[in-house]
Scaffold this motif. Structure first.
Motif, short mmCIF file in Angstrom:
data_model
loop_
_atom_site.label_atom_id
_atom_site.label_comp_id
_atom_site.label_asym_id
_atom_site.label_seq_id
_atom_site.Cartn_x
_atom_site.Cartn_y
_atom_site.Cartn_z
N LYS A 13 33.45 44.64 -34.17
CA LYS A 13 34.62 44.83 -33.39
C LYS A 13 36.13 44.41 -33.71
O LYS A 13 36.66 44.99 -33.61
CB LYS A 13 33.93 44.99 -31.91
N PRO A 14 36.34 43.11 -33.33
CA PRO A 14 37.04 42.65 -34.43
C PRO A 14 37.62 43.07 -35.77
O PRO A 14 39.04 43.37 -35.74
CB PRO A 14 36.90 41.26 -34.38
N LEU A 15 36.93 43.54 -36.58
CA LEU A 15 37.38 44.06 -37.66
C LEU A 15 37.88 45.33 -37.65
O LEU A 15 38.91 45.40 -37.68
CB LEU A 15 35.77 43.92 -38.90
N TRP A 16 37.44 46.15 -36.78
CA TRP A 16 38.50 47.58 -36.71
C TRP A 16 39.90 46.98 -35.69
O TRP A 16 40.63 47.80 -36.19
CB TRP A 16 37.15 48.37 -35.57
N LYS A 17 39.74 46.36 -34.95
CA LYS A 17 40.69 45.79 -33.98
C LYS A 17 41.85 45.47 -34.19
O LYS A 17 42.86 45.83 -34.49
CB LYS A 17 40.19 45.24 -33.03
N ASP A 18 41.84 44.57 -35.66
CA ASP A 18 42.64 43.59 -36.29
C ASP A 18 42.90 44.06 -37.68
O ASP A 18 43.75 44.31 -38.22
CB ASP A 18 42.21 42.52 -36.82
N PHE A 19 42.18 45.14 -38.89
CA PHE A 19 42.41 45.81 -39.85
C PHE A 19 42.44 46.88 -40.09
O PHE A 19 43.29 47.51 -40.45
CB PHE A 19 40.94 44.97 -40.92
N SER A 65 29.17 43.45 -32.13
CA SER A 65 30.13 42.65 -31.15
C SER A 65 30.44 40.76 -31.01
O SER A 65 30.81 40.50 -30.24
CB SER A 65 30.33 43.63 -29.49
N PRO A 70 44.76 49.67 -37.35
CA PRO A 70 46.39 49.59 -37.86
C PRO A 70 46.28 49.91 -39.29
O PRO A 70 47.31 50.49 -39.51
CB PRO A 70 46.25 47.92 -38.37
N ARG A 71 45.37 49.39 -40.45
CA ARG A 71 45.03 50.62 -41.72
C ARG A 71 45.05 51.91 -41.13
O ARG A 71 46.45 53.10 -41.69
CB ARG A 71 44.15 50.31 -42.57
N GLU A 97 38.34 54.36 -29.13
CA GLU A 97 39.87 53.60 -29.43
C GLU A 97 40.09 55.01 -30.20
O GLU A 97 41.41 55.60 -30.41
CB GLU A 97 39.90 52.63 -30.13
N TYR A 102 30.11 47.54 -29.09
CA TYR A 102 31.04 48.00 -30.73
C TYR A 102 31.40 49.51 -30.31
O TYR A 102 32.22 50.26 -30.83
CB TYR A 102 30.32 47.81 -31.14
#
Length: 381
Positions: free
Chosen positions: A219-225, A206, A228-229, A267, A260
């Protein structure tokens, strides 16, 4: 004079056996030297060939496991083989992991024939530690209905370069190396002070680092990409609508970051999914390690063959080649890796958590023989 194998005295045979056990990769010439040239290399070779179970094999580097780790391997293997204690249904088994891709990898099939004018070729780099490499993180999935061994679809969720933004502290020009070895920065302006530019960065859970020393946070990779995929794949009207995602990381350092992990668990729980990270030191339970990355490495080296005459590929070309390989990766390779991982977990239980079975043919399975390819993955014959 060298003797035939049936004339080798027992104590010489014992010396040879111990020499081979000490280093199985020794050449026959080296073995001959180790016993004082009592018999030549060809005699030693013929002596080994008299045994019906004699064969060559590839030595493997395996993680050292403590008794506690073996126990956890068995526990994890039983949990997966029990379908995570979930009822029959439709699932997407998700794996992810990181890998280094190198700008130059030495190979053992270079050819030379000095008498024909074909001499040995070497490559040059200013410093060995400066050979460029790029880290990528890949996410793959296996969509199946109730039973993994009935087959399913191999999914490419995403492949990302581990980069982060850095802020330039000063103006930087393109460099060139002089014949003396001196490096001069007198070319066109590459970036100005205050410009943001991407750099390859260490992976963390994180911690995004600073503008001076950025890090690639999961963490932001999971959140942003990634999330959503997965939402897109399993949402209303999608091909895998209603599938439950089972998330499995490899328990490496960055994957164990508390912030993380708490984020991912929350989620997944909110979506009715399961977060089931594998036991530590268990690459043989991950689709990326046993199928996808080995396949990508081979193809990556082939894709970079245009740089053979130049020696070393720069980072952007390394990534371009890796990304091309990912785009062309077939679904069947991904699907076979998941089924193989599932079958290997049965052997983990059988061997009480030990990974020694990976050294011999028990590592292999009959996936290719038992399953036929489909457009989206594999199905049992």
């Amino acid at each position: 004079m060298a003797r035939e194998h049936d004339e080798i005295q027992p104590y010489i045979r014992d010396l040879l056996v111990h020499a081979i056990i000490d280093d199985p990769n020794k050449s026959f010439e080296r073995l001959s030297a180790d016993i004082g040239y009592w018999c030549c290399a060809s005699t030693i070779h013929r002596w080994l060939q008299q045994y019906p179970d004699y064969k060559n094999y590839v030595t493997r580097l395996l993680p050292s496991l403590s008794e506690e780790q073996k126990r956890k391997h068995v526990e994890f293997a039983k949990h997966v083989r029990a379908r995570w204690n979930l009822p029959p249904g439709k699932y997407i088994w998700l794996h992810y992991d990181e890998k280094w891709f190198w700008g130059f990898v030495g190979r053992g099939n270079a050819k030379m024939a000095p008498s024909a004018g074909i001499n040995k070729s070497t490559k040059s780099a200013y410093h060995r530690s400066h050979i460029d490499k790029v880290m990528g993180i890949a996410f793959t999935g296996f969509a199946f209905d109730t039973d993994i061994e009935n087959g399913g679809d191999g999914l490419k969720i995403g492949f990302f370069r581990c980069q982060a933004a850095r802020i330039a502290k000063k103006q930087v020009r393109e460099s060139r190396r002089m014949e003396t070895g001196e490096l001069r920065y007198d070319g066109p302006v590459k970036r100005h002070k205050g410009d943001a530019y991407m750099v390859d960065a260490n992976v963390t859970g994180s911690d995004a680092g600073t503008s001076d020393k950025p890090k690639f946070a999961l963490k932001p990779l999971w959140k942003d990409f990634v999330l959503p995929r997965l939402d897109e794949l399993t949402g209303p009207g999608s091909e895998y609508e209603g599938y439950v995602v089972i998330g499995q990381g490899n328990n490496a350092g960055p994957h164990c970051d508390k912030e993380y992990l708490d984020f991912c668990r929350e989620e997944f729980e909110n979506r009715g999914w399961q977060w089931e990270p594998q036991a530590a030191q268990m690459p043989h339970a991950n689709d990326l390690d046993i199928a996808v990355f080995p396949s990508m490495s081979k193809r990556h080296s082939q894709t970079l063959r245009d740089f053979a005459s130049k020696g070393v590929a720069p980072p952007d070309e390394i990534w371009k080649a890796a990304d091309d390989v990912w785009r062309n990766l077939d679904s069947a390779t991904i699907a076979r890796g998941f089924v193989l991982a599932y079958q290997i977990l049965a052997k983990v239980i059988q061997h009480n958590g030990s990974n020694e079975f990976l050294r011999d043919k028990e590592f292999h399975s009959s996936v290719c023989k038992d399953f036929q390819l489909t457009k989206t993955g594999i199905m049992r014959k």
